[in-house]
Write a protein that holds these residues in place. Sequence first.
Motif, PDB file in Angstrom:
ATOM      1  N   PRO A 283       0.818  -1.228   0.000  1.00 47.00           N
ATOM      2  CA  PRO A 283       0.000   0.000   0.000  1.00 47.00           C
ATOM      3  C   PRO A 283       0.848   1.273   0.000  1.00 47.00           C
ATOM      4  O   PRO A 283       0.793   2.087   0.919  1.00 47.00           O
ATOM      5  N   LEU A 284       1.648   1.424  -1.047  1.00 44.74           N
ATOM      6  CA  LEU A 284       2.493   2.605  -1.201  1.00 44.74           C
ATOM      7  C   LEU A 284       2.359   3.112  -2.628  1.00 44.74           C
ATOM      8  O   LEU A 284       2.143   2.316  -3.553  1.00 44.74           O
ATOM      9  N   PRO A 285       2.508   4.411  -2.849  1.00 37.93           N
ATOM     10  CA  PRO A 285       2.368   4.940  -4.213  1.00 37.93           C
ATOM     11  C   PRO A 285       3.494   4.503  -5.141  1.00 37.93           C
ATOM     12  O   PRO A 285       3.301   4.393  -6.346  1.00 37.93           O
ATOM     13  N   ASP A 286       4.683   4.258  -4.582  1.00 39.98           N
ATOM     14  CA  ASP A 286       5.830   3.889  -5.416  1.00 39.98           C
ATOM     15  C   ASP A 286       6.397   2.564  -4.911  1.00 39.98           C
ATOM     16  O   ASP A 286       7.325   2.523  -4.096  1.00 39.98           O
ATOM     17  N   THR A 287       5.839   1.467  -5.386  1.00 44.20           N
ATOM     18  CA  THR A 287       6.277   0.155  -4.899  1.00 44.20           C
ATOM     19  C   THR A 287       7.670  -0.206  -5.412  1.00 44.20           C
ATOM     20  O   THR A 287       8.431  -0.894  -4.729  1.00 44.20           O
ATOM     21  N   GLU A 288       8.034   0.255  -6.618  1.00 44.70           N
ATOM     22  CA  GLU A 288       9.366  -0.047  -7.142  1.00 44.70           C
ATOM     23  C   GLU A 288      10.440   0.538  -6.242  1.00 44.70           C
ATOM     24  O   GLU A 288      11.464  -0.104  -5.968  1.00 44.70           O
ATOM     25  N   SER A 289      10.222   1.753  -5.761  1.00 47.07           N
ATOM     26  CA  SER A 289      11.177   2.378  -4.852  1.00 47.07           C
ATOM     27  C   SER A 289      11.282   1.583  -3.560  1.00 47.07           C
ATOM     28  O   SER A 289      12.374   1.410  -3.007  1.00 47.07           O
ATOM     29  N   PHE A 290      10.146   1.073  -3.067  1.00 49.05           N
ATOM     30  CA  PHE A 290      10.156   0.289  -1.833  1.00 49.05           C
ATOM     31  C   PHE A 290      11.056  -0.924  -1.964  1.00 49.05           C
ATOM     32  O   PHE A 290      11.892  -1.194  -1.095  1.00 49.05           O
ATOM     33  N   TRP A 291      10.922  -1.669  -3.063  1.00 48.49           N
ATOM     34  CA  TRP A 291      11.713  -2.883  -3.219  1.00 48.49           C
ATOM     35  C   TRP A 291      13.190  -2.564  -3.447  1.00 48.49           C
ATOM     36  O   TRP A 291      14.071  -3.323  -3.003  1.00 48.49           O
ATOM     37  N   ARG A 292      13.491  -1.435  -4.089  1.00 50.32           N
ATOM     38  CA  ARG A 292      14.899  -1.028  -4.253  1.00 50.32           C
ATOM     39  C   ARG A 292      15.531  -0.706  -2.904  1.00 50.32           C
ATOM     40  O   ARG A 292      16.667  -1.094  -2.625  1.00 50.32           O
ATOM     41  N   VAL A 293      14.795   0.006  -2.073  1.00 49.53           N
ATOM     42  CA  VAL A 293      15.315   0.352  -0.746  1.00 49.53           C
ATOM     43  C   VAL A 293      15.485  -0.906   0.101  1.00 49.53           C
ATOM     44  O   VAL A 293      16.467  -1.047   0.834  1.00 49.53           O
ATOM     45  N   LEU A 294      14.536  -1.846  -0.003  1.00 51.85           N
ATOM     46  CA  LEU A 294      14.659  -3.089   0.753  1.00 51.85           C
ATOM     47  C   LEU A 294      15.935  -3.829   0.346  1.00 51.85           C
ATOM     48  O   LEU A 294      16.623  -4.412   1.206  1.00 51.85           O
ATOM     49  N   TYR A 295      16.259  -3.808  -0.926  1.00 48.91           N
ATOM     50  CA  TYR A 295      17.496  -4.447  -1.415  1.00 48.91           C
ATOM     51  C   TYR A 295      18.709  -3.869  -0.678  1.00 48.91           C
ATOM     52  O   TYR A 295      19.569  -4.604  -0.185  1.00 48.91           O
TER      53      TYR A 295
END
Length: 757
Positions: free
Chosen positions: A40-52
């Motif tokens: 539930p975030l507007p920018d999911t791609e950014s979320f997964w990059r940060v998790l990496y």
Amino acid sequence: MSVDCSRILAKSHPVVSAEQHIEDCLCIGRQLQECIPSIPLPDTESFWRVLYVVVVMHDVGKAHADFQALLRGLKNNWHRQRHELFSLKFVDGLQLPEAQKELVAFAVAGHHKQLGELDSFIRKNYKLEETDGCWGDWEEEKTDFEQECRKIDTGYITALLSRYAIEWNDVRKGFDIGIAIRRLKRTCPVAENDGFWEKLLLVGALKQCDHLASAGIRKIGGLQVKDFDFLLGYSLYEHQRKAAGAVGNVILTVPTGAGKTETALLWLRKQFGVKGQGRVFYVLPYTASINAMYERLNRDFGGEERKVGMLHGKLSQYLEYRMAEEDSFPEEAEKKQLLEDFKSLVTPLKVVTPFQLLKSLFGLKGFEKGMFEWCGCYLIFDEIHAYDPKVFAQIIVLLKFMLQCMKASVHIMTATLPRFMRCELEKVVGSHTEICASADLYEQFGRHRVKVKPGKLVDSLEEIQQRLEQGQKVLVVCNTVIMAQQVYQTLKAERRVLLHGAFTGRDRYRHERELQQERIDLLVGTQAIEVSLDIDYDCIYTEPAPLDALIQRFGRVNRKREKGICDCMVFEERNEVDRFIYRNEQVIARTLEILKQMAGKQEGIVREVFWQEAMDYVYPDWEEKDKEDYEQTVCLLEYTVFHELSPLVYSERREEEFKEQFAGVQVLPVALRSEYQQLLEEHQFVKAESLLVNLNEKRFMSLRKNQQVVRERFVFETDDTGKLYDKSVYSINRRYTEELGLLINEQETDLEENCFL
């Protein structure tokens, strides 16, 4: 010059290099992205990059020389320092936008301890400048954090980050760990603030990656549309066909026995086809119904890959005794792995109590992991009617949070529900498809003849005995354990079972298995039989109870509609102690009144469609006290969730509030003391726990006051070193038998040597 990254260890038992641990965590992270894509975030791609980046950075502090010596069993000066604090030093040098760097620092700092604990640790152990006058005493004997950082192998970190294409600068001098943690504490948001969701979900995702990888888990299961193919062989009712085509939230109303579970699974199949992946939570109110549903779904979704798990308070005991029935009993390590799979998000479908979900809503330690699993999940609520006003209120807040914040979808099922409760559900669910069984189906479901008998149940034991002698399978339901025990001892049958809440976990499990595996002519029980046990009797005799409880009891008679019309006998008179079980006399009076009206029409044969009318008569609106409890619970929990809940901040007060719901104490019948001691000495801790009996808190306090319950200490060895451990439990001086359970009015006479002499 190349650096051998494999020489830095992440763990010692078993030995795992830091490099391997990162790879394992990244493997889990990639699977999370596939299995839980609806963040539930507007920018999911950014979320997964940060998790990496977070995964790569979370353990770099372990490159400290003393920590590596500790892992290798060598002399060291580690002194219980926190490796995540050293990781923050290197996070500070990342070439990332400041907002993303803060997210990385927040998750890395909190992947083991909450920020308040780290703050206290820093104050106690490290020399710190009195920046802004906040840090107080500066003591010479404290450790110099900057000096400790020089013991970290920066060559390893440089090579590691280069390998994973993470850009960073040389570590800046003057990094103040105290200021860093203080800044992170100040930025802990609540749900109404910016940054809450990014930090909450990032912490949850990192903990999932770290814990699953550390547990040796390499594969996270997922459900596919083809997994539901077993449903295609069913001949479907109209309401099932509607559910199979519904997208989004559903509220289903159908009579008991009309295939509610299949209906929910058909809905779920459609969601997976249209919306895609998400974890599934099948919510039921009772342990017995969860066990039965797990076994059913585990058969339906059978295959090499485990698809179904479950969670409830007695899970360890269930696994211990259930697996003992298998031909090849698994090793201890296998049992632990199975338990870990059930508790983790490895299984894509879990059968759970609502309390397992509410733990996260109350913000209990590690709630971020649980909430991450909720992202884009599918909820199936079965038997939604079976909760008191406070628990129903908590479920309402849970639904509000799931639907509004977590992109969840919900399928709610009920046979009957008071209108005022249904209105609350409809308000929180919002836009939904309403599905009801057809009028024709309700007509077909006539299966019970209701009779209201004068007097008390104990006055008709001869009549019940005659039914047994005629070869009928008879169900008898009492409102108290004492009455159930008395009735059971009076009635005679070749195969009979007593079921109530005053058995040990071991004996309760054994009795429930008997019901599922054998023909039992006589079942005597309390409210315990209202749960979803798959039992089918020819008639029922029951003491008076609220209508919703009686409907559940009737549902255990002629369950499959293969016996024509079967008798449901309800007695008018209550025992005096029943008033402590069901306190609302008006509800009981209205229940008996509407049942008498039914009994006077059509020879007492009940059309299933009448149950909703009857429910609305018995429960026209909230009782004043119930409404007060409901509204107060909703208000307080909503405030907690939306104004207090914050990642990496755990509250002892909320822990206590959650535990207060489970009024009761576990006690050890004195006759089982020797067996309990032996099981502890054999390290059979789950089996030892299963010898305890639940006791009402008021009853417990009364017996303790009279010294019939005492605290007792059991001493045992846990390994070959001879080191002694102890465990304290409450022992109760009351007789216990495997057949009858705890006989609360009978003292144990054969005490021999124990604490009651």
